[in-house]
Design a protein around this motif. Structure first.
Motif, short mmCIF file in Angstrom:
data_model
loop_
_atom_site.label_atom_id
_atom_site.label_comp_id
_atom_site.label_asym_id
_atom_site.label_seq_id
_atom_site.Cartn_x
_atom_site.Cartn_y
_atom_site.Cartn_z
N PRO A 10 0.67 -1.24 -0.25
CA PRO A 10 -0.03 0.00 -0.14
C PRO A 10 0.96 1.03 -0.41
O PRO A 10 2.41 1.47 0.59
CB PRO A 10 -0.85 -0.08 1.17
CG PRO A 10 -0.20 -1.18 2.81
CD PRO A 10 0.77 -1.91 1.54
N ASP A 11 0.44 2.21 -0.39
CA ASP A 11 0.63 3.89 -0.21
C ASP A 11 0.92 4.00 1.60
O ASP A 11 -0.92 4.12 1.40
CB ASP A 11 -0.03 4.72 -1.45
CG ASP A 11 0.75 4.53 -2.76
OD1 ASP A 11 2.13 3.58 -2.92
OD2 ASP A 11 -0.10 4.78 -3.78
N LEU A 12 1.00 4.41 2.18
CA LEU A 12 0.96 4.63 3.61
C LEU A 12 0.55 5.88 3.72
O LEU A 12 1.16 6.82 3.02
CB LEU A 12 1.90 4.25 4.57
CG LEU A 12 2.15 2.68 4.52
CD1 LEU A 12 3.89 2.82 5.83
CD2 LEU A 12 1.12 1.88 4.62
N SER A 13 -0.31 6.42 4.25
CA SER A 13 -1.45 7.74 4.75
C SER A 13 -0.03 8.42 5.56
O SER A 13 0.63 7.73 6.32
CB SER A 13 -2.06 7.42 4.46
OG SER A 13 -2.83 7.13 6.13
N ALA A 14 0.09 10.02 5.87
CA ALA A 14 0.42 10.32 7.18
C ALA A 14 0.85 9.55 8.05
O ALA A 14 1.63 9.51 9.34
CB ALA A 14 0.62 12.28 7.11
N PHE A 16 0.55 6.48 9.62
CA PHE A 16 1.33 5.27 9.09
C PHE A 16 2.84 5.96 8.31
O PHE A 16 2.82 4.51 8.10
CB PHE A 16 0.36 4.09 8.53
CG PHE A 16 -1.25 4.34 9.23
CD1 PHE A 16 -1.05 3.49 10.02
CD2 PHE A 16 -2.03 4.54 8.45
CE1 PHE A 16 -2.35 3.41 10.59
CE2 PHE A 16 -3.39 3.83 8.73
CZ PHE A 16 -3.34 3.58 9.65
N HIS A 17 3.55 7.33 8.89
CA HIS A 17 5.05 6.63 8.38
C HIS A 17 5.65 6.43 9.10
O HIS A 17 6.54 7.42 9.88
CB HIS A 17 4.81 8.40 7.38
CG HIS A 17 4.21 8.60 6.35
ND1 HIS A 17 4.60 9.32 5.08
CD2 HIS A 17 3.86 7.38 5.88
CE1 HIS A 17 3.81 9.47 4.39
NE2 HIS A 17 2.80 8.55 4.53
N VAL A 50 -4.20 -2.71 14.98
CA VAL A 50 -5.50 -3.78 14.72
C VAL A 50 -6.66 -2.76 13.70
O VAL A 50 -6.77 -3.17 12.82
CB VAL A 50 -7.08 -3.66 16.00
CG1 VAL A 50 -8.28 -4.06 15.31
CG2 VAL A 50 -6.28 -5.28 16.39
N GLN A 51 -6.44 -1.56 14.20
CA GLN A 51 -6.90 -0.15 13.82
C GLN A 51 -5.99 0.23 12.49
O GLN A 51 -6.44 -0.44 10.92
CB GLN A 51 -6.10 1.02 14.29
CG GLN A 51 -6.75 1.90 13.36
CD GLN A 51 -6.56 4.20 13.93
OE1 GLN A 51 -5.19 3.49 14.91
NE2 GLN A 51 -6.90 5.02 13.70
N PHE A 52 -4.50 0.14 12.09
CA PHE A 52 -3.58 -0.82 11.04
C PHE A 52 -4.27 -1.50 10.05
O PHE A 52 -4.52 -1.59 9.06
CB PHE A 52 -2.36 -0.74 11.15
CG PHE A 52 -1.50 -0.49 10.24
CD1 PHE A 52 -1.29 0.60 9.32
CD2 PHE A 52 -0.57 -2.27 9.46
CE1 PHE A 52 -0.30 0.46 7.48
CE2 PHE A 52 0.08 -2.23 8.56
CZ PHE A 52 0.22 -0.83 7.38
N LEU A 53 -4.74 -2.91 10.03
CA LEU A 53 -4.86 -3.94 9.31
C LEU A 53 -6.74 -3.63 9.39
O LEU A 53 -6.99 -4.12 7.67
CB LEU A 53 -5.01 -5.14 10.51
CG LEU A 53 -4.06 -6.08 11.11
CD1 LEU A 53 -4.55 -7.05 12.18
CD2 LEU A 53 -3.11 -6.63 10.08
N GLU A 54 -7.75 -3.20 9.75
CA GLU A 54 -8.55 -2.62 9.36
C GLU A 54 -8.21 -1.50 8.76
O GLU A 54 -9.16 -1.21 6.83
CB GLU A 54 -9.63 -1.64 10.58
CG GLU A 54 -10.03 -3.01 11.47
CD GLU A 54 -10.12 -2.14 12.91
OE1 GLU A 54 -11.12 -1.04 12.83
OE2 GLU A 54 -11.52 -2.87 13.76
#
Length: 93
Positions: A10-14, A16-17, A50-54
């Motif tokens: 994926p392209d990660l949003s801010a 998740f950097h 869990v938030q990241f996986l969602e």
């Protein structure tokens, strides 16, 4: 317990950097991993994992399975390789 594997990078949003999220992506790109394994690898709390996986699941970037399921439909047929070697050795005699 579910395990997760990445099916596309994926392209990660801010938010998740961070290195922790990249570590999780790396693990999921290599094999199926569970939430506790991702928590251990990244050092993040369960809620963050869990938030990241969602967020990945919303974008259809994850494949999940129940723990203990074979990687392929032929995963349980390993004894056949033994039979193949045995019978091919007898054919040579």
């Amino acid at each position: 317990m579910k395990q997760y594997k990445l099916c596309a990078w994926p392209d990660l949003s801010a938010p998740f950097h961070r290195t922790a999220y990249r570590r999780m992506l790396h693990q999921m790109s290599q094999r199926y991993v569970s939430v506790p394994q991702l928590m251990h690898e990244s050092g993040l709390a369960r809620s963050a994992v869990v938030q990241f996986l969602e967020s990945l699941a919303e974008r259809a970037l994850l494949v999940d399975r129940e723990h203990g399921a074979p990687d392929s439909m032929f995963g349980n047929l390993r004894p056949i390789a033994w039979l193949r070697r045995t019978f091919s050795a007898e054919d040579r005699l």
